[in-house]
Design an enzyme around this catalytic site. Sequence first.
Site, PDB file in Angstrom:
ATOM      1  N   GLU A  79      -6.861   4.769   0.014  1.00 15.06           N
ATOM      2  CA  GLU A  79      -5.662   5.585  -0.223  1.00 15.06           C
ATOM      3  C   GLU A  79      -4.848   5.009  -1.381  1.00 15.06           C
ATOM      4  O   GLU A  79      -4.318   5.749  -2.212  1.00 15.06           O
ATOM      5  CB  GLU A  79      -4.787   5.625   1.036  1.00 15.06           C
ATOM      6  CG  GLU A  79      -5.438   6.288   2.228  1.00 15.06           C
ATOM      7  CD  GLU A  79      -6.231   5.328   3.107  1.00 15.06           C
ATOM      8  OE1 GLU A  79      -6.801   4.351   2.587  1.00 15.06           O
ATOM      9  OE2 GLU A  79      -6.275   5.553   4.317  1.00 15.06           O
ATOM     10  N   CYS A 136      -0.562   1.902   3.977  1.00 15.06           N
ATOM     11  CA  CYS A 136      -0.912   3.153   3.278  1.00 15.06           C
ATOM     12  C   CYS A 136      -0.071   4.315   3.781  1.00 15.06           C
ATOM     13  O   CYS A 136       0.201   5.257   3.031  1.00 15.06           O
ATOM     14  CB  CYS A 136      -2.401   3.439   3.411  1.00 15.06           C
ATOM     15  SG  CYS A 136      -3.380   2.362   2.347  1.00 15.06           S
TER      16      CYS A 136
HETATM   17  N1  THU Z   1      -9.486   0.748   4.774  1.00 14.89           N
HETATM   18  C1  THU Z   1      -9.168   1.748   3.899  1.00 14.89           C
HETATM   19  O1  THU Z   1      -9.568   1.725   2.733  1.00 14.89           O
HETATM   20  N2  THU Z   1      -8.402   2.767   4.352  1.00 14.89           N
HETATM   21  C2  THU Z   1      -8.020   2.939   5.643  1.00 14.89           C
HETATM   22  O2  THU Z   1      -7.384   3.935   5.954  1.00 14.89           O
HETATM   23  C3  THU Z   1      -8.376   1.929   6.650  1.00 14.89           C
HETATM   24  C4  THU Z   1      -9.023   0.695   6.141  1.00 14.89           C
HETATM   25  C5  THU Z   1     -10.366  -0.329   4.307  1.00 14.89           C
HETATM   26  C6  THU Z   1      -9.716  -1.655   4.056  1.00 14.89           C
HETATM   27  C7  THU Z   1     -10.916  -2.580   4.157  1.00 14.89           C
HETATM   28  O3  THU Z   1     -11.593  -2.623   2.897  1.00 14.89           O
HETATM   29  C8  THU Z   1     -11.822  -1.907   5.164  1.00 14.89           C
HETATM   30  O4  THU Z   1     -11.378  -0.562   5.244  1.00 14.89           O
HETATM   31  C9  THU Z   1     -11.784  -2.538   6.540  1.00 14.89           C
HETATM   32  O5  THU Z   1     -10.488  -2.655   6.987  1.00 14.89           O
END
Ligand code: THU
Length: 138
Positions: free
Chosen positions: A60, A94
């Site tokens: 995000e 986020c």
């Molecule tokens: N992550 C995201 O990119 N967006 C989300 O909404 C939840 C978590 C990513 C962060 C990290 O790279 C991985 O997912 C595990 O937490």
Amino acid sequence: MSNPLSGFAELAAAARAVRENAYVPYSHFKVGAALRAPSGAVYVGCNVENVAYPEGTCAEAGAIAALVAAGETEIVAAYVIADSAHPVPPCGGCRQKLFEFARGDVEVTMATVDGGQETVTVADLLPGAFGSAHMDRT
Ligand code: THU
């Protein structure tokens, strides 16, 4: 018609496609995000991890950065996709980042690569959000 997909399908396809580019050597958990701006343009982001774990960024956050870098400051729809049993909600940070650029009634769709889907609003995700009005002393 220049784009055969509906607006929603286009957003979903963009998030699904960018997810493939996620850099996730540590969690192995790829996430893709797509945001639509009022102009109609779609901006995408994927998670980018780092060996210094806290330096990693969420999908995000990447999509928001792309939207702002393109000169836009408003989100009218968001779509987030991951390979999980249940749709993955944006993390706390986020949620605040989305709130900066989206009205409370903006829909955020969380999806799984298998077709699971759940739509909530930005206000649902961050009730009682801290906003600029909270810094007003008058
Ligand atoms: N992550 C995201 O990119 N967006 C989300 O909404 C939840 C978590 C990513 C962060 C990290 O790279 C991985 O997912 C595990 O937490």
